[in-house]
Write a protein that holds these residues in place. Sequence first.
Motif, PDB file in Angstrom:
ATOM      1  N   ARG A  42      70.823 -24.547 -62.824  1.00  0.00           N
ATOM      2  CA  ARG A  42      70.345 -23.391 -62.061  1.00  0.00           C
ATOM      3  C   ARG A  42      70.206 -22.161 -62.959  1.00  0.00           C
ATOM      4  O   ARG A  42      69.281 -21.353 -62.786  1.00  0.00           O
ATOM      5  CB  ARG A  42      71.297 -23.102 -60.907  1.00  0.00           C
ATOM      6  CG  ARG A  42      71.215 -24.110 -59.765  1.00  0.00           C
ATOM      7  CD  ARG A  42      72.221 -23.805 -58.680  1.00  0.00           C
ATOM      8  NE  ARG A  42      72.016 -22.466 -58.128  1.00  0.00           N
ATOM      9  CZ  ARG A  42      72.938 -21.809 -57.436  1.00  0.00           C
ATOM     10  NH1 ARG A  42      74.131 -22.357 -57.225  1.00  0.00           N
ATOM     11  NH2 ARG A  42      72.671 -20.606 -56.950  1.00  0.00           N
ATOM     12  N   LEU A  43      71.109 -22.026 -63.936  1.00  0.00           N
ATOM     13  CA  LEU A  43      70.982 -20.927 -64.890  1.00  0.00           C
ATOM     14  C   LEU A  43      69.683 -21.068 -65.674  1.00  0.00           C
ATOM     15  O   LEU A  43      68.959 -20.078 -65.887  1.00  0.00           O
ATOM     16  CB  LEU A  43      72.177 -20.912 -65.846  1.00  0.00           C
ATOM     17  CG  LEU A  43      72.121 -19.864 -66.958  1.00  0.00           C
ATOM     18  CD1 LEU A  43      72.141 -18.451 -66.380  1.00  0.00           C
ATOM     19  CD2 LEU A  43      73.281 -20.055 -67.935  1.00  0.00           C
ATOM     20  N   LEU A  86      66.678 -18.350 -65.772  1.00  0.00           N
ATOM     21  CA  LEU A  86      66.183 -17.753 -67.005  1.00  0.00           C
ATOM     22  C   LEU A  86      64.684 -17.988 -67.169  1.00  0.00           C
ATOM     23  O   LEU A  86      63.943 -17.095 -67.610  1.00  0.00           O
ATOM     24  CB  LEU A  86      66.949 -18.304 -68.206  1.00  0.00           C
ATOM     25  CG  LEU A  86      68.443 -17.953 -68.266  1.00  0.00           C
ATOM     26  CD1 LEU A  86      69.092 -18.642 -69.449  1.00  0.00           C
ATOM     27  CD2 LEU A  86      68.658 -16.440 -68.341  1.00  0.00           C
ATOM     28  N   LYS A  87      64.230 -19.183 -66.825  1.00  0.00           N
ATOM     29  CA  LYS A  87      62.791 -19.461 -66.904  1.00  0.00           C
ATOM     30  C   LYS A  87      62.020 -18.534 -65.977  1.00  0.00           C
ATOM     31  O   LYS A  87      60.973 -17.991 -66.343  1.00  0.00           O
ATOM     32  CB  LYS A  87      62.523 -20.920 -66.553  1.00  0.00           C
ATOM     33  CG  LYS A  87      62.915 -21.909 -67.638  1.00  0.00           C
ATOM     34  CD  LYS A  87      62.586 -23.331 -67.221  1.00  0.00           C
ATOM     35  CE  LYS A  87      62.975 -24.322 -68.305  1.00  0.00           C
ATOM     36  NZ  LYS A  87      62.667 -25.729 -67.906  1.00  0.00           N
ATOM     37  N   ALA A  88      62.549 -18.357 -64.770  1.00  0.00           N
ATOM     38  CA  ALA A  88      61.873 -17.484 -63.801  1.00  0.00           C
ATOM     39  C   ALA A  88      61.820 -16.038 -64.292  1.00  0.00           C
ATOM     40  O   ALA A  88      60.877 -15.299 -63.973  1.00  0.00           O
ATOM     41  CB  ALA A  88      62.583 -17.565 -62.456  1.00  0.00           C
ATOM     42  N   ASP A 142      58.208 -24.288 -75.544  1.00  0.00           N
ATOM     43  CA  ASP A 142      58.054 -24.010 -74.109  1.00  0.00           C
ATOM     44  C   ASP A 142      59.217 -24.540 -73.275  1.00  0.00           C
ATOM     45  O   ASP A 142      59.057 -24.796 -72.075  1.00  0.00           O
ATOM     46  CB  ASP A 142      56.729 -24.580 -73.571  1.00  0.00           C
ATOM     47  CG  ASP A 142      55.518 -23.882 -74.165  1.00  0.00           C
ATOM     48  OD1 ASP A 142      55.594 -22.654 -74.387  1.00  0.00           O
ATOM     49  OD2 ASP A 142      54.515 -24.564 -74.424  1.00  0.00           O
ATOM     50  N   GLU A 143      60.372 -24.698 -73.888  1.00  0.00           N
ATOM     51  CA  GLU A 143      61.571 -25.143 -73.179  1.00  0.00           C
ATOM     52  C   GLU A 143      62.730 -24.216 -73.523  1.00  0.00           C
ATOM     53  O   GLU A 143      62.671 -23.439 -74.485  1.00  0.00           O
ATOM     54  CB  GLU A 143      61.947 -26.583 -73.563  1.00  0.00           C
ATOM     55  CG  GLU A 143      60.855 -27.614 -73.384  1.00  0.00           C
ATOM     56  CD  GLU A 143      60.464 -27.835 -71.942  1.00  0.00           C
ATOM     57  OE1 GLU A 143      61.199 -27.399 -71.033  1.00  0.00           O
ATOM     58  OE2 GLU A 143      59.400 -28.451 -71.713  1.00  0.00           O
ATOM     59  N   LEU A 144      63.804 -24.315 -72.744  1.00  0.00           N
ATOM     60  CA  LEU A 144      65.044 -23.622 -73.043  1.00  0.00           C
ATOM     61  C   LEU A 144      66.109 -24.640 -73.422  1.00  0.00           C
ATOM     62  O   LEU A 144      66.175 -25.728 -72.843  1.00  0.00           O
ATOM     63  CB  LEU A 144      65.522 -22.797 -71.842  1.00  0.00           C
ATOM     64  CG  LEU A 144      64.617 -21.643 -71.412  1.00  0.00           C
ATOM     65  CD1 LEU A 144      65.234 -20.906 -70.232  1.00  0.00           C
ATOM     66  CD2 LEU A 144      64.368 -20.667 -72.568  1.00  0.00           C
ATOM     67  N   PHE A 145      66.952 -24.266 -74.403  1.00  0.00           N
ATOM     68  CA  PHE A 145      67.983 -25.163 -74.911  1.00  0.00           C
ATOM     69  C   PHE A 145      69.328 -24.467 -74.913  1.00  0.00           C
ATOM     70  O   PHE A 145      69.487 -23.394 -75.505  1.00  0.00           O
ATOM     71  CB  PHE A 145      67.636 -25.628 -76.333  1.00  0.00           C
ATOM     72  CG  PHE A 145      66.396 -26.467 -76.398  1.00  0.00           C
ATOM     73  CD1 PHE A 145      66.467 -27.836 -76.240  1.00  0.00           C
ATOM     74  CD2 PHE A 145      65.152 -25.879 -76.595  1.00  0.00           C
ATOM     75  CE1 PHE A 145      65.315 -28.621 -76.280  1.00  0.00           C
ATOM     76  CE2 PHE A 145      63.999 -26.639 -76.634  1.00  0.00           C
ATOM     77  CZ  PHE A 145      64.079 -28.023 -76.478  1.00  0.00           C
ATOM     78  N   VAL A 146      70.298 -25.092 -74.269  1.00  0.00           N
ATOM     79  CA  VAL A 146      71.673 -24.604 -74.266  1.00  0.00           C
ATOM     80  C   VAL A 146      72.379 -25.136 -75.505  1.00  0.00           C
ATOM     81  O   VAL A 146      72.265 -26.324 -75.842  1.00  0.00           O
ATOM     82  CB  VAL A 146      72.415 -25.069 -72.996  1.00  0.00           C
ATOM     83  CG1 VAL A 146      73.864 -24.613 -73.014  1.00  0.00           C
ATOM     84  CG2 VAL A 146      71.710 -24.565 -71.748  1.00  0.00           C
TER      85      VAL A 146
END
Length: 319
Positions: free
Chosen positions: A17-18, A22-24, A99-103
């Motif tokens: 959900r985080l 963040l994407k939004a 185009d992605e997010l990485f933790v």
Amino acid sequence: MTTTMAAPTDTDTALLRLGERLKAAGYRFTTVTPASHDRVNARPGNARARSLTDVLGWSRPFAPGALPDDVVTLLEQAGQLRHDDDGWHSLIRVSSYDDELFVHSAFPACAADAVFFGPDTHRTVDAALAHLRTAPAPARVAEIGTGSGAVAIAVAKRVPAAEVVAVDINPTALYFARINAAMAGTANVRACRSDLLDAVDGQFDLIVSNPPFMIDPECRPYRDGGGEHGHDLPLRVLDTAVARLAPGGSLVLLSGTGVVDGRDPLHAAVTERLAGTGLRPEYREIDPDVYSENLEHAYAHADRIALVVLTVTRPEDAS
């Protein structure tokens, strides 16, 4: 064998959900080298966080009100908040790439189970994708030492029919890789705890790796490549891949090497290992001078530290 995907836990759900939050919000952050990170954070006015990127990118401490309440709640639900006399700290960073997010792990990433993401991640993904553009689509792929899972995810996005196995010995890396694969929607990525490919069966059409390759007197597992030149682990990856490549399959390996008077000890070792094997190697220096701060210490004997990409291909007609 690969691990089965367990049902999401509450902490998994909070991290996912985080990521959506963040994407939004249009969150973007490019993670730099530790040396650059230190320099930027040391600038006047950068001691405390005032934004999402300050907290989740630059790993700066923050006070109540610095972040939206829902972001703080999600970090807390995910078990990724720490409080001390300096304020609140996120235990993770979130980087954007492809185009992605990485933790991955917060800065400084110095714990034994730290999970790294940074310029070498970009370089390894770029090398893997460059290879994909000129090679047949692989049916079976392995990323050795997956860390955040960035390479596995990037390949899986381009070859959705492939089985992509992301292996690591670090449980924290496997957890983040699983979360990152879910955020990217790459259902064909499976995480597996394995020392190299010991826990995985069969042959692979593509093996990719960016293992630790530095000379590290402290022998930190996320940094130390082992041996006199820091090349023991990269060479173990090479040996493993040579034994597990399918006909027509390739290894793409990113590593570093200390060059002394024009001599590259990794190139020499690779050449010796592959002599007479019939495999087709391509050894390419992609950056002639990186991590120069180490030239005063562990690499005091070297003129420079270079980054290289080694591609090794097994001919189609190999037995």
